[in-house]
Structure formats: C-alpha cells, structure tokens
Design an enzyme around this catalytic site. Structure first.
Site, mmCIF file in Angstrom:
data_model
loop_
_atom_site.group_PDB
_atom_site.id
_atom_site.type_symbol
_atom_site.label_atom_id
_atom_site.label_comp_id
_atom_site.label_asym_id
_atom_site.label_seq_id
_atom_site.Cartn_x
_atom_site.Cartn_y
_atom_site.Cartn_z
ATOM 1 N N ARG A 47 -112.404 -89.322 34.947
ATOM 2 C CA ARG A 47 -111.898 -89.209 36.322
ATOM 3 C C ARG A 47 -110.372 -89.122 36.318
ATOM 4 N NH1 ARG A 47 -111.007 -93.465 39.662
ATOM 5 N NH2 ARG A 47 -112.634 -94.730 38.695
ATOM 6 N N TYR A 100 -108.801 -71.731 57.342
ATOM 7 C CA TYR A 100 -110.150 -72.000 56.830
ATOM 8 C C TYR A 100 -110.789 -73.133 57.654
ATOM 9 C CZ TYR A 100 -113.918 -73.069 53.608
ATOM 10 O OH TYR A 100 -115.160 -73.280 53.064
ATOM 11 N N ASP A 171 -102.328 -72.428 50.827
ATOM 12 C CA ASP A 171 -103.664 -72.149 50.296
ATOM 13 C C ASP A 171 -103.664 -70.683 49.869
ATOM 14 O OD1 ASP A 171 -106.341 -71.431 49.928
ATOM 15 O OD2 ASP A 171 -107.070 -72.739 51.537
ATOM 16 N N LYS A 196 -113.791 -69.482 44.283
ATOM 17 C CA LYS A 196 -113.678 -68.084 44.684
ATOM 18 C C LYS A 196 -113.139 -67.224 43.520
ATOM 19 C CE LYS A 196 -114.895 -70.091 48.522
ATOM 20 N NZ LYS A 196 -113.958 -70.531 49.532
HETATM 21 C C1 LIG Z 1 -113.711 -71.660 50.311
HETATM 22 C C2 LIG Z 1 -112.361 -71.996 50.783
HETATM 23 C C3 LIG Z 1 -111.921 -73.328 50.832
HETATM 24 C C4 LIG Z 1 -112.826 -74.490 50.500
HETATM 25 O O1 LIG Z 1 -113.163 -74.491 49.148
HETATM 26 P P1 LIG Z 1 -114.506 -75.170 48.568
HETATM 27 O O2 LIG Z 1 -114.416 -74.859 47.118
HETATM 28 O O3 LIG Z 1 -115.664 -74.525 49.260
HETATM 29 O O4 LIG Z 1 -114.430 -76.618 48.874
HETATM 30 C C5 LIG Z 1 -110.618 -73.561 51.247
HETATM 31 N N1 LIG Z 1 -109.791 -72.566 51.601
HETATM 32 C C6 LIG Z 1 -110.184 -71.268 51.574
HETATM 33 C C7 LIG Z 1 -109.230 -70.214 51.999
HETATM 34 C C8 LIG Z 1 -111.471 -70.945 51.173
HETATM 35 O O5 LIG Z 1 -111.856 -69.667 51.156
#
Ligand SMILES: *Cc1c(COP(=O)(O)O)cnc(C)c1O
Length: 379
Positions: A47, A100, A171, A196
């Site tokens: 962790r 998001y 982000d 992603k």
């Molecule tokens: C999918 C996504 C998230 C969240 O990510 P997870 O891996 O599903 O927790 C946050 N920001 C953006 C822009 C995303 O596309």
C-alpha cells in the site's frame, strides 16, 4: 508447504516483473522503519510502495515531465486524493463547467460535507480572473472536455491561477501525454484515469497523479496511503505494459479520428461534428498551439435526434456501445442517455449536446472498416 522467494542478483529481466506481494522481508527493523517513512525509499508494504507500481510511476512522471508520480486504484482515486490532500474546510475551488461526472460528484460531496466552496466557469480567462476570491486555493481543469471536445487554453488559465497563488490541477485523461504535457504549460499537478489511454486495452481500472513539486508528491502520497487508494501491482503491471505502445496507438487513433470526423462532416444525416482538428472547431487555433495531435474523441449530432441516435447505436457492428474510452477498440455512446443522463433539456443545451449527440472514442481498427460500419449504421 513453505515456499521461499528467490533472490536474483546479477541478472535483469528484460520485461518488468510483477511484484505480486503485499509485504517485503527485512533483516533489521531500522531498514523496515525507513522503508515506511516516505514515498522514495525502499519497499515494506505494497500500500506504501511496490517495485512494479514504482516503475509505472517513474515512466508516467517521465512522460509528463514531472518530478514524481503516485499510481492509484482508479482515476477517481487520483482525483479524490489530490482534492482531499490539497483542500481544507472553508477553501474555495474554481473548476470548469464541462467536467467529468465523477469529479462533479466528489466536488458536490466535499462542498456539502466539508464546506468547501466550488465555482464553475466556462473556460474563458476573464471569467476565471473574476471568480478568484481571497480563500480560493485550487484551479481544476481538463485538457479536452467531454463530449464537446472543447480545448482549454492551459497556458493562459494556468498563468492566471499561478499569479493568484492557486494550485493548478489538470485532468489530462482525454489528451494523454502524447498530445499535451500540462506541467510544461504551468500546471502543478496533472492526473489521469489510466483506465483510458495509458492502459489502452480496456482491461484495468487505474489512475496516476504526476507532480511538478516534491512537496505535493509527498502530501498526496500520504493521502493515498492513509485512505487506501493505492494501485494494485497487477493493474500497475498491465498499465505499464500498455504504456509501451501508447505512442503507436495514439497516432493511429488520431489518424482514424481525422478520417471519420472529415467524412461525418460531409454526411447528410449529421449536424455538427466536434473534433479539435477540424477548422470549424471553436478551439481549433488553441488545439494547433497546444496539442501534438487532435485526439481520438469525436462527437457528432445525428440531425434527426433521439430515436435516430438509438437506432444508430443498435446498428453498429464494429464500433461497440459501451462507456469508457481510449482503448484499442472504437466505442460509441449517446451522452444524453448515459454519461449525461442526469441533465434535462436545458442542462444538455448548456453542456453543448443534444439528444442526437453521439460520442465516439476511436480505436486502432482499419479506418475504412470503421467508416463502412458508421455509414451503414447511419444509412
Ligand atoms: C474515466 C475518467 C475519470 C475517472 O476514472 P476511473 O478510472 O473510471 O476512476 C476521470 N476523468 C476523466 C476525464 C475520465 O475520462
């Protein structure tokens, strides 16, 4: 049966091994205590840190041009850890309005439970400047917005945030470090849902946060470790495996997106097409300056609206109806019935979408196969 782990010295495996272990053995307690003290030391408990996870963190920190990174169990784990680490009750945060959905939920929760104030702004620099208050602490942006594909002018916005003493968080999930490295444009912290593009194969849930400053790294690492948002070594390993083909995948995805965006623009059943590489896109100039390519996300409006969009999603064969994005396969969805289902007609209009809007994350398939599929589903 008692099995001892092997010691390997003097040889190096070519590929990254998975250190699938919760704990690490020591011969003296001082070294054990040292290993638990911070994010940079040896390994005591997974962790806190794990060699497979650390290899991923170092690779992403390198790609984003940061000093260090923390890998997390999900993109939301990355986002909530950064916000919880940086904010205190009574602080004020400025965020862009097209955000998001999960991030909007966390901000709403932080506001209701801990009295953190949140202001939304459109992305315009003068609106940002006007929203800054004495208690504003953090500016939160996304490089490319969902599903409008609007591109933020990161250098201009980050400069305003920095001048006001705010922590600038971006982000960068939709762009990936192949298209944009926000730390080079003034951000302090950049984060990803590595679910992603970074992972790229739709087989893991993960997140990663990269820091320009060591102090932010240490603070977020403590947050992640204490609240248990750490990445699992196996997910980190799959992400690191995916990362090796990021540039190839992204190049193909962007090239495919261009073909599809241009052909959709000429199709009689289609209204607006949104892809930052089109000269008709409202942020095309910003995208040319800021992005290395124009991304794999394309959104378009089926002119006949809801019923026609539903029919399109039922007729696609190669593209698949599913949430998520950034993987090797092309995915399509209708935001008004999925990612943006909470919005009513005026909310949808404010988010820049209609009931006929389709969001498409373009994969690495053959462009002609994809076009044949879309054209058939539209016809
Ligand atoms: C999918 C996504 C998230 C969240 O990510 P997870 O891996 O599903 O927790 C946050 N920001 C953006 C822009 C995303 O596309």
């Amino acid at each position: 049966m008692h099995v001892r782990a092997p010691h390997l010295e003097g040889v190096r495996p070519l590929s990254l091994p998975i250190f699938q272990t919760s704990s690490f053995a020591f011969t003296d307690s001082e070294s054990l205590a040292d290993a638990l003290a911070g994010p940079d030391g040896s390994y005591a408990y997974s962790r806190y840190g794990n060699p497979t996870t650390r290899a991923l963190e170092e690779a992403v920190a390198d790609l984003e041009g940061g000093v260090a990174a923390v890998a997390t169990a999900s993109g939301m784990g990355a986002i909530s850890s950064v916000l919880l680490a940086r904010l205190r009750s009574g602080d004020h945060v400025i965020v862009q309005s097209a955000l998001y959905g999960g991030t909007v939920s966390v901000l709403r929760d932080l506001s209701e439970r801990f009295g953190i104030e949140v202001s939304y702004f459109s992305g315009a620099a003068d609106e940002l400047a006007a929203a800054i208050r004495p208690n504003t602490k953090l500016l939160y942006l996304e490089t490319i917005a969902n599903p409008t594909t609007r591109v933020n002018d990161l250098p201009a916005l980050a400069a305003i945030g920095r001048d006001a003493g705010l922590t600038v968080v971006v982000d960068n999930t939709f762009a990936s470090p192949m298209l944009c490295r926000p730390l080079e444009h003034g951000a302090h912290i950049v984060l990803h849902s590595s679910t992603k593009f970074l992972g790229g194969h739709s087989d893991i849930i993960g997140g990663v946060v990269v820091f320009a400053e060591e102090e932010h790294h240490r603070e977020t690492w403590h947050q992640v470790v204490d609240y248990g948002a750490s990445a699992d070594p196996f997910a980190a390993w799959l992400t690191a495996r995916g990362l090796q083909t990021l540039s190839l995948r992204q190049a193909k995805q962007c090239a495919n997106a261009r073909v599809l965006a241009e052909r959709l623009s000429e199709h009689p059943a289609i209204g607006a097409v949104r892809w930052p590489g089109l000269t008709s896109h409202p942020d095309h100039e910003t995208a040319v300056k800021l992005l290395g390519d124009f991304g794999a996300l394309v959104s378009f409006d089926i002119a006949e609206g809801h019923e026609a969009a539903v029919r399109f999603l039922e007729r696609v064969r190669l593209a698949t109806l599913a949430v998520s994005l950034g993987g090797v396969e092309t995915l399509v969805l209708q935001p008004s019935s999925s990612t943006h289902r909470q919005l009513d007609a005026s909310g949808l209009a404010a988010a820049g979408i209609t009931e006929g809007t389709i969001r498409m994350s373009v994969g690495i398939e053959h462009a002609e196969d994809l076009w044949a599929d879309l054209a058939h589903a539209l016809g």
